[in-house]
Design a protein around this motif. Structure first.
Motif, PDB file in Angstrom:
ATOM      1  N   PRO A 106       0.813  -1.213   0.000  1.00 46.68           N
ATOM      2  CA  PRO A 106       0.000   0.000   0.000  1.00 46.68           C
ATOM      3  C   PRO A 106       0.845   1.260   0.000  1.00 46.68           C
ATOM      4  O   PRO A 106       1.862   1.349   0.670  1.00 46.68           O
ATOM      5  CB  PRO A 106      -0.820  -0.135   1.302  1.00 46.68           C
ATOM      6  N   TRP A 148     -12.316  -3.036  -1.048  1.00 45.77           N
ATOM      7  CA  TRP A 148     -11.041  -2.595  -1.632  1.00 45.77           C
ATOM      8  C   TRP A 148     -11.045  -1.081  -1.828  1.00 45.77           C
ATOM      9  O   TRP A 148     -10.078  -0.398  -1.489  1.00 45.77           O
ATOM     10  CB  TRP A 148     -10.809  -3.311  -2.970  1.00 45.77           C
ATOM     11  N   TYR A 195      -8.355   1.666  -0.322  1.00 45.61           N
ATOM     12  CA  TYR A 195      -7.303   2.216  -1.168  1.00 45.61           C
ATOM     13  C   TYR A 195      -7.664   3.467  -1.966  1.00 45.61           C
ATOM     14  O   TYR A 195      -6.760   4.107  -2.514  1.00 45.61           O
ATOM     15  CB  TYR A 195      -6.837   1.148  -2.169  1.00 45.61           C
ATOM     16  N   PRO A 247      -2.861  -1.367  -5.123  1.00 44.46           N
ATOM     17  CA  PRO A 247      -3.190  -0.308  -4.168  1.00 44.46           C
ATOM     18  C   PRO A 247      -2.688   1.060  -4.604  1.00 44.46           C
ATOM     19  O   PRO A 247      -3.169   2.080  -4.100  1.00 44.46           O
ATOM     20  CB  PRO A 247      -2.498  -0.769  -2.883  1.00 44.46           C
ATOM     21  N   SER A 258      -4.662  -2.011   4.735  1.00 45.76           N
ATOM     22  CA  SER A 258      -4.347  -2.827   3.567  1.00 45.76           C
ATOM     23  C   SER A 258      -5.292  -4.017   3.557  1.00 45.76           C
ATOM     24  O   SER A 258      -6.009  -4.263   4.533  1.00 45.76           O
ATOM     25  CB  SER A 258      -2.892  -3.299   3.601  1.00 45.76           C
ATOM     26  N   TRP A 259      -5.275  -4.753   2.451  1.00 47.38           N
ATOM     27  CA  TRP A 259      -6.196  -5.881   2.319  1.00 47.38           C
ATOM     28  C   TRP A 259      -5.864  -6.924   3.376  1.00 47.38           C
ATOM     29  O   TRP A 259      -4.735  -7.406   3.446  1.00 47.38           O
ATOM     30  CB  TRP A 259      -6.100  -6.478   0.923  1.00 47.38           C
ATOM     31  N   ASN A 308      -3.211  -7.302  -6.908  1.00 42.56           N
ATOM     32  CA  ASN A 308      -3.686  -6.083  -6.264  1.00 42.56           C
ATOM     33  C   ASN A 308      -2.952  -4.875  -6.834  1.00 42.56           C
ATOM     34  O   ASN A 308      -1.803  -4.983  -7.268  1.00 42.56           O
ATOM     35  CB  ASN A 308      -3.456  -6.168  -4.754  1.00 42.56           C
TER      36      ASN A 308
END
Length: 384
Positions: free
Chosen positions: A37, A197, A201, A101, A55-56, A99
């Motif tokens: 991220p 998500w 982000y 971010p 963050s995820w 991902n």
């Protein structure tokens, strides 16, 4: 639109014995170093305070069936096609395989184009990238694009397909992928996983267009619509598209939208066709919050309608969004008329070649605005 990926789905004959195979190790190893991220410490701290992870955080899947449901009388009467959906609908967030971010990290994205796709439809993604999904800046307003994917369904060349999608992402850097099977019922998972998500982000994004990979989007008209809403100070609750009101669940067992009475037995709330709709970032964050308290529903656009109802809001109908095509007849000369595409915002369904051809025609300087004015549906468009 939630067709899970668990082994037990083989009970209903919907997929093979690997139905619920997840790639947890691949998840840990597949994320590239650039996927960490990109967030300020202040923003991280603020999100932790608000209960939103920085963050995820869905790193390992641990989702067994809710066995208590099996004892319910209504479950025993339920069509077997929906058994695994009901038994596992508490499984909401999944590990990410790919991902990005950094997509919204600069905090200056005006419009995020979010496109539902599946791994095999690379030609559609390529057509979108060359047309309405092209990342660019208009009058200082940044437009970014993301494609939402699950993992390949059982019985396909899973490993090679995964390698191909990873290669595609290395080229374009515009794919979000989660570790659930990319199937019809799982479209609702794409909704909720994307909302989470986005909440993590993309706090700086102003507007989101969400659509399928087989639609035509007139980005000029879409930005014009956003401009009108901002001028009128109506952007906070913005959720606009091809609204369907007073619909009821389809009881025809042959329809892919079939819903048994045991699962839902009342009229649907107003909802927009999932082919393409526009919403503000403020509303997207509110949808995320209320979505967490709602049971997942196997039709993704209806599920968002349920979220809107929970907020005591209704989506706005706009004639520029034609998510069922320009005409409901399968073959009509109107569907090939460039002036309609010039004046509409979203048109469903086009093949990749049709999208490229129509985009070229509509953006041809020879197609003068005056030539289209006679047919213009401005009564529905400029009034917005």
């Amino acid at each position: 639109m939630y067709s899970f990926a668990l082994k037990a789905y083989s009970d209903a004959g919907l997929c093979g014995s690997d139905c619920f195979s997840f790639k947890n190790e691949a998840t840990k190893n597949n994320l590239r170093s650039s996927d960490s991220p990109v967030l300020s410490n202040d923003l991280d701290a603020q999100r932790v305070t608000n209960g939103t992870p920085a963050s995820w955080d869905a790193q390992v899947l641990n989702c067994s069936e809710d066995a208590s449901v099996r004892t319910k009388d209504w479950f025993k009467r339920l069509d077997p096609r929906f058994h695994q959906f009901v038994l596992h609908r508490h499984c909401r967030y999944f590990p990410m395989l790919i991902n990005h971010p950094e997509k919204c990290a600069d905090g200056e994205v005006h419009l995020l184009m979010v496109v539902k796709s599946v791994i095999e439809q690379h030609d559609r993604r390529e057509a979108v990238r060359k047309t309405w999904g092209n990342e660019h800046t208009v009058d200082g307003k940044k437009i970014k694009t993301l494609f939402l994917l699950g993992s390949p369904t059982t019985g396909k060349d899973t490993n090679n397909l995964q390698k191909l999608i990873e290669y595609e992402d290395r080229i374009y850097g515009d794919i979000l992928q989660w570790d659930f099977m990319d199937t019809f019922f799982n479209l609702t998972l794409k909704e909720v996983n994307f909302l989470k998500w986005f909440d993590i982000y993309c706090s700086g994004v102003q507007f989101i267009f969400k659509g399928d990979d087989d639609v035509f989007v007139n980005t000029h008209n879409l930005l014009e619509l956003i401009g009108f809403k901002v001028e009128d100070h109506k952007e906070a609750d913005l959720f606009v598209g091809d609204t369907i009101s007073k619909a009821i669940p389809i009881r025809n067992r042959q329809s892919k939208y079939y819903i048994p009475k045991e699962l839902y037995d009342k009229p649907y709330p107003p909802y927009v066709g999932g082919g393409g709709f526009l919403m503000s970032s403020q509303l997207a964050r509110r949808l995320f919050v209320v979505s967490e308290d709602l049971e997942l529903y196997p039709i993704d656009d209806v599920f968002l309608g349920m979220c809107m109802q929970k907020l005591h809001l209704a989506p706005e109908l706009h004639p520029g969004f034609r998510t069922f095509g320009i005409t409901r007849r399968r073959v009509s000369p109107m569907n090939n008329e460039p002036c309609f595409y010039k004046n509409l915002i979203v048109v469903h369904k086009l093949s990749a070649n049709e999208l490229l051809r129509m985009w070229s025609v509509v953006h041809n300087e020879a197609l003068i605005w005056q030539n289209c004015n006679a047919d213009k549906i401005h009564s529905g468009f400029s009034g917005l």
